[in-house]
Design a protein around this motif. Structure first.
Motif, short mmCIF file in Angstrom:
data_model
loop_
_atom_site.label_atom_id
_atom_site.label_comp_id
_atom_site.label_asym_id
_atom_site.label_seq_id
_atom_site.Cartn_x
_atom_site.Cartn_y
_atom_site.Cartn_z
N ARG A 20 2.25 1.72 -3.50
CA ARG A 20 1.22 2.14 -4.44
C ARG A 20 0.85 3.61 -4.24
NH1 ARG A 20 -2.36 -0.44 -7.75
NH2 ARG A 20 -4.25 0.72 -8.28
N ASP A 21 0.66 4.02 -3.01
CA ASP A 21 0.33 5.42 -2.74
C ASP A 21 1.48 6.35 -3.17
OD1 ASP A 21 -2.06 4.59 -1.69
OD2 ASP A 21 -1.38 4.65 0.40
N GLY A 62 0.64 9.13 -11.31
CA GLY A 62 -0.79 9.16 -11.56
C GLY A 62 -1.48 7.81 -11.40
N ARG A 63 -2.77 7.85 -11.14
CA ARG A 63 -3.51 6.64 -10.84
C ARG A 63 -3.62 5.71 -12.04
NH1 ARG A 63 -9.10 7.35 -7.76
NH2 ARG A 63 -7.54 8.06 -6.23
N GLU A 64 -3.90 6.26 -13.23
CA GLU A 64 -4.09 5.42 -14.41
C GLU A 64 -2.82 4.67 -14.78
OE1 GLU A 64 -6.95 4.77 -15.86
OE2 GLU A 64 -7.90 6.02 -14.34
N GLU A 117 1.56 6.44 -7.01
CA GLU A 117 0.38 7.13 -7.52
C GLU A 117 0.53 8.64 -7.40
OE1 GLU A 117 -4.28 7.35 -6.26
OE2 GLU A 117 -3.39 5.34 -6.48
N SER A 118 1.19 9.10 -6.35
CA SER A 118 1.40 10.54 -6.18
C SER A 118 2.40 11.11 -7.19
CB SER A 118 1.89 10.83 -4.76
OG SER A 118 3.17 10.27 -4.54
N VAL A 163 -0.38 3.91 -12.76
CA VAL A 163 -0.08 2.95 -11.69
C VAL A 163 -0.84 1.65 -11.90
CG1 VAL A 163 -0.51 2.49 -9.25
CG2 VAL A 163 0.66 4.57 -9.91
N LYS A 164 -2.09 1.75 -12.36
CA LYS A 164 -2.88 0.54 -12.59
C LYS A 164 -2.19 -0.39 -13.59
CE LYS A 164 -7.39 2.63 -11.68
NZ LYS A 164 -8.71 2.99 -12.28
N PHE A 217 2.16 -0.86 -11.87
CA PHE A 217 2.54 -1.05 -10.47
C PHE A 217 3.15 -2.41 -10.21
CE2 PHE A 217 1.41 -2.51 -6.15
CZ PHE A 217 2.16 -1.60 -5.43
N GLU A 247 0.83 -1.21 0.00
CA GLU A 247 0.00 0.00 0.00
C GLU A 247 0.86 1.26 0.00
OE1 GLU A 247 -2.68 -0.19 3.24
OE2 GLU A 247 -3.85 -1.87 2.42
#
Length: 305
Positions: A102-103, A110-112, A106-107, A114-115, A118, A99
């Motif tokens: 991932r956080d 970006g979230r997309e 992502e920072s 990371v998906k 990751f 976690e």
């Protein structure tokens, strides 16, 4: 890799521990320059010693890589054998680690993105971190086969049974080349062929005059060539950065243990703590650089704030 010198001769061959035979004496007389060079060498050899194999040579760093990978898999399976809603123990550690990574990623990217990526970046960090720390275990780099000195005793370990993973350039280069292949795949998925060409060679900014636009096209074409050279050298820079730091750290540990033989168990201790921090830092740097390189090619200008 390099441990405390008191662990140094556990698996030395019996012939090398015995008194010097006539064969050894004749070999030393026939090649005095080679013997002198071996006696002067005290550091970790740059090439991982080959332990066996005819068509597929098995090196000491490969053996240690398999052990580390198997250990990580067993540890992860043990932690997740009985998943609890309120984690504890090993499950809590792995959930916190994943976690947090991932956080953190992502920072940055970006979230997309990371998906999609990751799984790779987290694997890189976890494996490099455990490999760096595993190289500090006493006996890694100091258990193996040695070279006899003039009296027939052990001079130094020239063929360690276990060799630090990231102190082998083959391993760091392999990880860098794997990233380079994935980087190309992700870049084409995000931009397409035309988008890749425009991303590298396309002019940025707006010019009203015709000559201004023509000049910008020429300038950015030259910049694109330089960018291609920079992209091609990324695997080299990534691999040598990690390899150089880990290899140098292990040689420092061995040098510190040889300063005062009677205190070889004490003097390297502060440097062990330093190498623990270096292990974290190098794993983080490798992961961050690969993530940022991916972000720069996959995210467009309109995606940035």
């Amino acid at each position: 890799m390099l441990g405390i010198s008191s662990f140094a001769t556990v698996a030395v061959r019996a012939a090398e521990a015995a008194p010097k035979t006539a064969e050894v004496a004749s070999a030393q007389q026939a090649a005095p320059e080679t013997e002198k060079a071996e006696e002067e060498h005290h550091g970790l050899p740059q090439n991982a010693p080959v332990l066996g194999g005819k068509y597929l040579q098995v090196t000491s760093s490969m053996v240690w890589t398999w052990i580390i990978a198997l250990g990580i898999i067993i540890f992860a399976r043990y932690a997740t054998r009985q998943i609890k809603e309120v984690p504890e123990g090993a499950q809590n550690f792995w959930e916190w680690l994943v976690e947090s990574l991932r956080d953190f990623l992502e920072s940055i990217i970006g979230r997309e993105l990371v998906k999609k990526t990751f799984w790779f970046f987290a694997t890189l960090f976890i494996f490099i971190l455990f490999a760096n720390w595993a190289g500090l275990i006493p006996g890694v780099g100091t258990i193996g086969w040695g070279i006899p000195d003039a009296q027939g005793g052990l001079h130094h370990i020239s063929k360690p049974l276990f060799r630090g993973v990231n102190a082998d350039l083959n391993m760091t280069l392999g990880m860098s080349l794997l990233f380079f292949v994935l980087w190309i795949i992700w870049a084409f998925q995000a931009n397409g062929f035309g988008g890749m060409i425009m991303h590298i060679f396309g002019p940025k900014g707006e010019m009203k005059s015709f000559w201004g636009k023509a000049g910008m096209v020429v300038i950015f074409a030259i910049v694109g060539v330089l960018e291609l050279i920079s992209i091609a050298f990324r695997p080299v820079s990534l691999s040598f950065r990690l390899y150089g730091n880990i290899f140098a750290g292990e040689n420092i540990l061995e040098s510190m243990s040889n300063i005062v033989p009677g205190l070889s168990w004490l003097i390297p201790v502060p440097f062990y703590f330093m190498e623990l921090l270096v292990g974290i830092a190098q794993a983080l740097v490798f992961m961050l650089l690969t993530a940022v390189f991916t972000m720069l090619i996959c995210q467009h200008e309109e995606d940035h704030h």
